[in-house]
Every structure is written in C-alpha cells, then in structure tokens.
Enzyme design. Structure first.
Site, PDB file in Angstrom:
ATOM      1  N   PRO A 117      -1.523  13.727  72.294  1.00 47.66           N
ATOM      2  CA  PRO A 117      -0.156  13.769  71.784  1.00 47.66           C
ATOM      3  C   PRO A 117       0.857  13.409  72.865  1.00 47.66           C
ATOM      4  O   PRO A 117       0.527  13.444  74.059  1.00 47.66           O
ATOM      5  CB  PRO A 117       0.028  15.222  71.336  1.00 47.66           C
ATOM      6  N   THR A 130       0.521   9.578  81.413  1.00 47.03           N
ATOM      7  CA  THR A 130       1.060   8.710  82.459  1.00 47.03           C
ATOM      8  C   THR A 130       0.848   9.338  83.829  1.00 47.03           C
ATOM      9  O   THR A 130       0.445   8.675  84.781  1.00 47.03           O
ATOM     10  CB  THR A 130       2.559   8.487  82.224  1.00 47.03           C
ATOM     11  N   GLU A 133      13.273  36.464  56.730  1.00 48.21           N
ATOM     12  CA  GLU A 133      12.455  36.488  57.950  1.00 48.21           C
ATOM     13  C   GLU A 133      11.568  37.723  57.987  1.00 48.21           C
ATOM     14  O   GLU A 133      10.400  37.655  58.362  1.00 48.21           O
ATOM     15  CB  GLU A 133      13.349  36.442  59.201  1.00 48.21           C
ATOM     16  N   ASP A 139       8.923  26.403  54.617  1.00 48.68           N
ATOM     17  CA  ASP A 139       7.765  27.260  54.328  1.00 48.68           C
ATOM     18  C   ASP A 139       6.906  26.644  53.245  1.00 48.68           C
ATOM     19  O   ASP A 139       5.678  26.635  53.330  1.00 48.68           O
ATOM     20  CB  ASP A 139       8.238  28.634  53.830  1.00 48.68           C
TER      21      ASP A 139
HETATM   22  P1  ADP Z   1       2.611  11.131  78.247  1.00 45.25           P
HETATM   23  O1  ADP Z   1       2.385   9.887  79.030  1.00 45.25           O
HETATM   24  O2  ADP Z   1       1.361  11.838  77.863  1.00 45.25           O
HETATM   25  O3  ADP Z   1       3.530  10.995  77.081  1.00 45.25           O
HETATM   26  P2  ADP Z   1       3.867  11.946  80.673  1.00 45.25           P
HETATM   27  O4  ADP Z   1       2.740  11.817  81.608  1.00 45.25           O
HETATM   28  O5  ADP Z   1       4.875  10.867  80.677  1.00 45.25           O
HETATM   29  O6  ADP Z   1       3.340  12.182  79.189  1.00 45.25           O
HETATM   30  O7  ADP Z   1       4.567  13.351  80.927  1.00 45.25           O
HETATM   31  C1  ADP Z   1       5.946  13.536  80.834  1.00 45.25           C
HETATM   32  C2  ADP Z   1       6.388  14.623  81.768  1.00 45.25           C
HETATM   33  O8  ADP Z   1       5.899  15.886  81.333  1.00 45.25           O
HETATM   34  C3  ADP Z   1       5.868  14.461  83.155  1.00 45.25           C
HETATM   35  O9  ADP Z   1       6.760  13.714  83.934  1.00 45.25           O
HETATM   36  C4  ADP Z   1       5.752  15.887  83.665  1.00 45.25           C
HETATM   37  O10 ADP Z   1       6.973  16.315  84.225  1.00 45.25           O
HETATM   38  C5  ADP Z   1       5.488  16.682  82.427  1.00 45.25           C
HETATM   39  N1  ADP Z   1       4.077  16.989  82.241  1.00 45.25           N
HETATM   40  C6  ADP Z   1       3.323  16.635  81.187  1.00 45.25           C
HETATM   41  N2  ADP Z   1       2.063  17.102  81.299  1.00 45.25           N
HETATM   42  C7  ADP Z   1       2.002  17.750  82.466  1.00 45.25           C
HETATM   43  C8  ADP Z   1       0.959  18.452  83.148  1.00 45.25           C
HETATM   44  N3  ADP Z   1      -0.277  18.560  82.637  1.00 45.25           N
HETATM   45  N4  ADP Z   1       1.263  19.006  84.330  1.00 45.25           N
HETATM   46  C9  ADP Z   1       2.494  18.916  84.844  1.00 45.25           C
HETATM   47  N5  ADP Z   1       3.500  18.271  84.261  1.00 45.25           N
HETATM   48  C10 ADP Z   1       3.289  17.694  83.075  1.00 45.25           C
HETATM   49 ZN    ZN Z   2      10.846  31.031  55.982  1.00 42.36          ZN
END
Ligand code: ADP
Ligand code: ZN
Length: 609
Positions: free
Chosen positions: A207, A213, A428, A504
């Site tokens: 996701p 990245t 709620e 819901d």
């Molecule tokens: P994706 O490429 O899966 O959409 P990214 O690698 O671009 O996600 O992540 C976006 C940001 O979220 C990163 O720059 C980092 O700050 C944070 N992040 C996401 N996953 C992690 C993780 N496992 N550990 C630390 N930071 C994370």
């Molecule tokens: Zn509700």
C-alpha cells in the site's frame, strides 16, 4: 564514437516557438502594461461634462473617445457616436483635442521592449539549445529536439551518505529479502562462481506510504552504489516513441554506472496489462515493450538491479512478471504494532521529545497507520508543541495528532444543535455498547463527539486487536452487529433515524458481502467464490463473477445477514437501555469518554444487581 549531426527539424520547431512567444507577448502582455486606469462613462456624461467645461483633453479614436477631467487626473472613456456636432461641441467646451491624452511617455520604451525582449530570449535559448544539441551529438547520437527523449533519471544517493536499512523501521521481511541484493552488489564473485545469477528485477508491492521508495534507496545506500530513480509516469510523454527512447537512455546510463540500482516508482503507469483494445495507449505499450527488451538484453550479472514499486500488482502485464524480468516480489505491508512503534521511534529522533513518552501506547492507538502517516503524526505533534509554545513534544501532542492525521482537525466552531449532539452521543455509544456486550472487554480506547474537519461528527479510537490473522464467522457477525449498533441506538431512543449511519452501512455491507461471496460463510453457496478482489492494496474493490440469478440471491442473503445482526444489536441495546442512557449522557456532558470510564460505568450497575 560515432558522430551524429543534430537534425534540422529542431530549428524549424524553434523558430515557430519564438514566433509564438513574440505574438503572445504583444497580444497579452503589452495591453496590460500600457493600460492605465480608465473610467468608462456613457456618452451622455461626456456631453454633460463638455457643456460644463469640465473636460481637459480629448483624444478621438476609431471607436472610442478618451478624455480627461479638467485637472487631468482622471481618464475617462466612452464609446464614439455618430455625432456631427462633436467638433463644435468640443470647441465650445474649451477642451484641447489636438493632443494625445492617454499617457504614453512609457509607451515608446515598452514598444521597443516588446520587440527586443523576444529577440534577447531568442538568442539566449538558441545558445542554450545549440550547446545541448552538441553535447548530445557528442555523447553518441540520439539527439532529440529539446532533450525530450532524454530520461530524467538522476543519480540520487551518493553511496555513503545515503539512507541505510536502519532508517527503515519495521519491514524486517522485506529488508531480509533485499539484503541478499546488497550482498551481491558488494561481492558478485561469490554468486558468479557458483553460477547463480541475481534476479534482474524486484517488485516492491504494498500500500502507499509503507516505505517502498525508502527501501530501494536503502539498498543503494547499504551497497554504496549509485541510485537512479524515475517514476513510471515520467516515461509516458505526449509524443509516441519518447517514452521508449527514455527507457533506452536510462538503461544506457545505468550500464555505464554499474553496479547500480535503478528504481522505477509507480511502474503500473507503464506496466499495465496490454489489452489490445481499440484506441489503446500506443505510447505506453511501446514504452513497456522497450522496457521488456532492455531487461532481456542485459546479462543477469552485469550489476544493474532494477527495483520497481507498485500498489496494484494485479494490473501489471504478465510479460513483466515472468522469470528473467521482475521475477521476485517483495511485499511491503502496513506495519504491525511493533513496526509502528519502531517507525515512531525512528521519526521521533528527528524532533525533541519529552522523556518518558510511551511509544507503545501511541502505536496502539494508531492501528492501521502506514509509515508515512506515522511520520506525519510525529511532525504534527511537533507543530502542536510549537503552537503551544513548548520546547518538547509531549505524549498528549502525539495522541492528539493521531486524531488530527486520521480524522482531521477539531472543528471548534461547528454548529451542532444540542439535539444533534445528543443523537451523535447515542449513536457512538450504541456502537461501543454492542461491541462491549459481545466481547466483554473495553471496545474502544476513546470516543469523542467533537466534529472533525474530515466531516466525522464523532471519532472512535478502536482498541488494537493485536496481531491476529484469522477471523471466525462469529467475529465477523459481531463486527456487523457493532456497525449496526449506532443506527439501532438512534432508532431505539429517538424513534427516528438519521443520515449519520451511512459509513456504518457501507462497512457492514462490505463485510456481509465478503462473507458470502469470498469467505464461503453462507450455507447456500459453501466454498464457491462469487467475487474476485481487484485492488488489494487500494481499498480492495471486488468484481462479481457469477450469473445474474446468483447475484440476486447474494443480494438477498446480504440483506438477511445484515438485518439479523441489526436485530441482535437492537436486542442488546434494549436489554441494556439503562446503561445506554447513562453512557450517552456522560458522553454528551463530557464530549469524551475513555475506554476505562466506559467500562467503569458499564460494570458499576451490574455489581449492584
Ligand atoms: P512508498 O514509496 O511506499 O509510497 P515512501 O518510501 O515514499 O512510501 O515513504 C514515505 C515516507 O514515509 C518516508 O519518507 C518516511 O518518512 C515514511 N516511512 C514510510 N515507511 C517507513 C518505515 N518503514 N520506516 C520509517 N519511515 C517510513
Ligand atoms: Zn456510526
């Protein structure tokens, strides 16, 4: 090296662009520059002013008449009429009408500028272009106009100062999987000696915001190799053939720099299944074909490793996934409790955090959050601390920012009538009470009924359920009952129902449908799949795969299932009506109730009985 002359075509194109610039400049910019504030009046007013000798100077043009007031300060404009008495009238009024009125001291300059500027631009761009073209021609052909065929891939990380695996918290399986690549890049001989070849392409699947990245960068960082990164969408250009040429260019660069990592983000932008439909996307298909050819073209052990990320693996073309191409798939899932705690800690290092912050508690509250969301939570908390004039981030900053990131800011001035507020409170509590009576434990961490900017009127922080991967039929049914609890409470107490339950209803229906069509939990169908899931990582839509008659049956069964659970919820609430009232009025007064307070009230009565 073969010399290739830059083609003539670019120059024609270039002249055309300059012509366009000149025209646009004269049409759009000039009028704005020369325009003075002119008051538009009707012809009657002009005549009156002339009769009263209030006019200073007049300039008569084709269709308009410009004139100034006596003091010369205001400029007026009126439409020109076919008025034979105009001249005599003006003479009587004593206005000067031989001179130009519209202030144009600046205008010769601007006029000049409007012609010179484009030429200056022209020469500057020309210089730049010819340099570029020469560079490209010198670099071995493939000279394209305006460098459009060149790939935008850039060397991103410079080995040592790059990101390492330690920066990516959680995701241990993915890291373990990728560390093999790092090892290979360090010492390829170990692998080549035995005759093993590394996978050329690795697909990171998961996701959004889970760190795909980051992981790719970390592989390059750990192995101290250059890192090329490009997004799949950057390949797809306006002109057919450009994308393919970008792919060629990218691989050429990469081979020169090998060993290295090439990272293609959002590969589904080019790697979608080729469906051969009429009017399909030619450009995308050509780009994909080029990518496949390039991947086949290089040897397994030449040191170029391609990492690609996607969150819709099912939409990728099978040709892309076959052995020899992206044959390894590394899942990068949403972090579990431990993972969330680690990610919070990694990001908390970047801000000043007060001693004794309980990260585990925060991680529990943020169940279902991705790495990117957790990073955002920490940042929001720091912003909140600054807003309150504090120097450190506290536990409550972090707690509040979870709600901000997940549900939006509190709407301080939302106008909720008292009656509405009462309904929301009952709604709620209805959910929570049904959940509590079924599971016999605190159903929520906290409920607040302060409206949020996301549109939610209340917010319920669920209890972390721990890591469990299987759900029994009863659990699912109870979940549906819990979803219906809000509406049931409204109906029971107010004898009328509101729109507040739409979400819901959606959730409950989704679960019920999945139980019948996918989990084989209906008596009628047994273990037959009626649906397939499409976007596992993006919400998980499903498409039906059954006959229309069966669809009708499914619909009927879904209705049955949900309404049975609704009745169950109703019964629970009826039996606990007293508690429902107590809890709802508590929430109505305080606007927030924690899990402990909830259980305290719920259990207090039962002791007395
Ligand atoms: P994706 O490429 O899966 O959409 P990214 O690698 O671009 O996600 O992540 C976006 C940001 O979220 C990163 O720059 C980092 O700050 C944070 N992040 C996401 N996953 C992690 C993780 N496992 N550990 C630390 N930071 C994370
Ligand atoms: Zn509700």
């Amino acid at each position: 090296m073969k010399e290739v002359k830059p083609s003539r075509k670019p120059l024609i194109f270039y002249y055309f662009v300059v012509l366009l610039v000149v025209l646009l400049f004269n049409m759009l910019v000039m009028p704005v520059m020369t325009q003075q504030s002119v008051t538009e009046v009707d012809y009657g007013k002009f005549m009156t002013m002339a009769e009263r000798h209030q006019i200073g100077e007049v300039q008569i043009q084709d269709k308009e008449i410009y004139f100034t007031s006596k003091d010369g300060e205001t400029v007026y404009m009126t439409g020109k009429m076919d008025d034979p008495n105009l001249v005599s009238m003006l003479r009587e009024s004593g206005a000067k009408f031989s001179q130009q009125v519209v202030n144009d001291t600046a205008s010769p300059l601007i006029n000049l500028l409007s012609w010179i500027l484009p030429f200056v631009l022209f020469i500057a761009i020309g210089q730049y272009m010819s340099k570029k073209l020469l560079e490209k021609a010198g670099g071995g052909g493939n000279a394209m106009m305006f460098g459009m065929g060149k790939s935008n891939a850039k060397i991103y990380v410079h080995s040592t100062e790059g990101i390492s695996f330690d920066d990516v918290a959680g995701e241990d399986e993915a890291k373990e999987n990728l560390s093999e690549i790092v090892e290979y890049l360090h010492d390829p001989t170990k692998y080549t000696e035995i005759g093993a070849s590394m996978p050329k392409g690795i697909l990171l699947v998961g996701p959004p915001g889970t760190g795909k990245t980051m992981l790719a960068k970390a592989v390059a960082g750990e192995a101290s190799v250059p890192f090329f990164s490009i997004s799949g969408s950057e390949f797809v250009e306006m002109f057919v053939g450009m994308g393919a040429s970008k792919v060629r260019d990218l691989f050429k660069q990469a081979k020169e720099k090998s060993p290295c990592i090439v990272f293609i983000d959002e590969i589904d932008a080019i790697g979608k299944k080729r469906d051969g439909q009429l009017g399909g996307n030619d450009e995308r298909e050509q780009t994909l074909n080029q990518l496949l050819t390039e991947m086949d073209g290089f040897e397994g052990n030449n040191g170029v490793i391609i990492l690609a990320a996607t969150n819709r693996p099912e939409s990728l073309d099978p040709a892309l996934l076959r052995p020899g191409r992206f044959d390894r798939r590394v899942p990068v899932e949403l972090p579990d409790l431990k993972g969330r705690e680690d990610i919070l800690k990694v990001h908390a290092k970047k801000v000043k955090v007060a001693d004794g912050v309980d990260y585990n508690a925060i991680a529990r509250m943020a169940s279902g959050a991705s790495g990117a969301e957790l990073a955002n939570i920490v940042n929001e908390a720091a912003l909140r601390a600054v807003r309150d004039g504090r120097k450190e981030v506290s536990q409550s900053d972090l707690e509040e920012s979870i709600e901000v990131v997940i549900a939006g800011y509190e709407k301080k001035h939302a106008i909720l009538t008292l009656e509405e507020k009462r309904i929301v409170a009952y709604h709620e509590i209805g959910h929570a009470l049904v959940a509590a009576c079924q599971s016999h434990s605190a159903p929520v961490q906290k409920i607040t009924i302060v409206p949020r900017t996301s549109g939610a009127l209340g917010y319920t922080m669920q209890v972390e359920e721990g890591n469990h991967y299987l759900m029994s039929r009863t659990e699912l049914e109870n979940k549906i009952a819990t979803f219906t609890g809000g509406r049931a409470a409204e109906a029971l107490v107010f004898d009328s129902i509101t729109t507040g339950a739409s979400n819901d209803i959606e959730q409950a229906t989704k679960i019920a449908r999945a139980m019948i069509t996918r989990y084989g939990m209906s008596d009628e169908f047994g273990m037959v799949a009626m649906e397939t899931v499409n976007n596992q990582y993006l919400g998980g839509d499903a498409s039906l795969s059954c006959s229309p008659q069966t669809q009708a049956d499914i619909d009927r069964m879904v209705v049955d299932l949900v309404s049975r659970q609704y009745d169950k919820a109703m019964t629970i609430l009826r039996e606990n009506r007293e508690k429902l009232d107590q809890l709802a009025s508590f929430l109505y007064e305080k606007e927030t109730i924690t899990g402990e307070e909830f259980m305290a009230i719920l259990e207090s009565g039962s002791e007395q009985k």
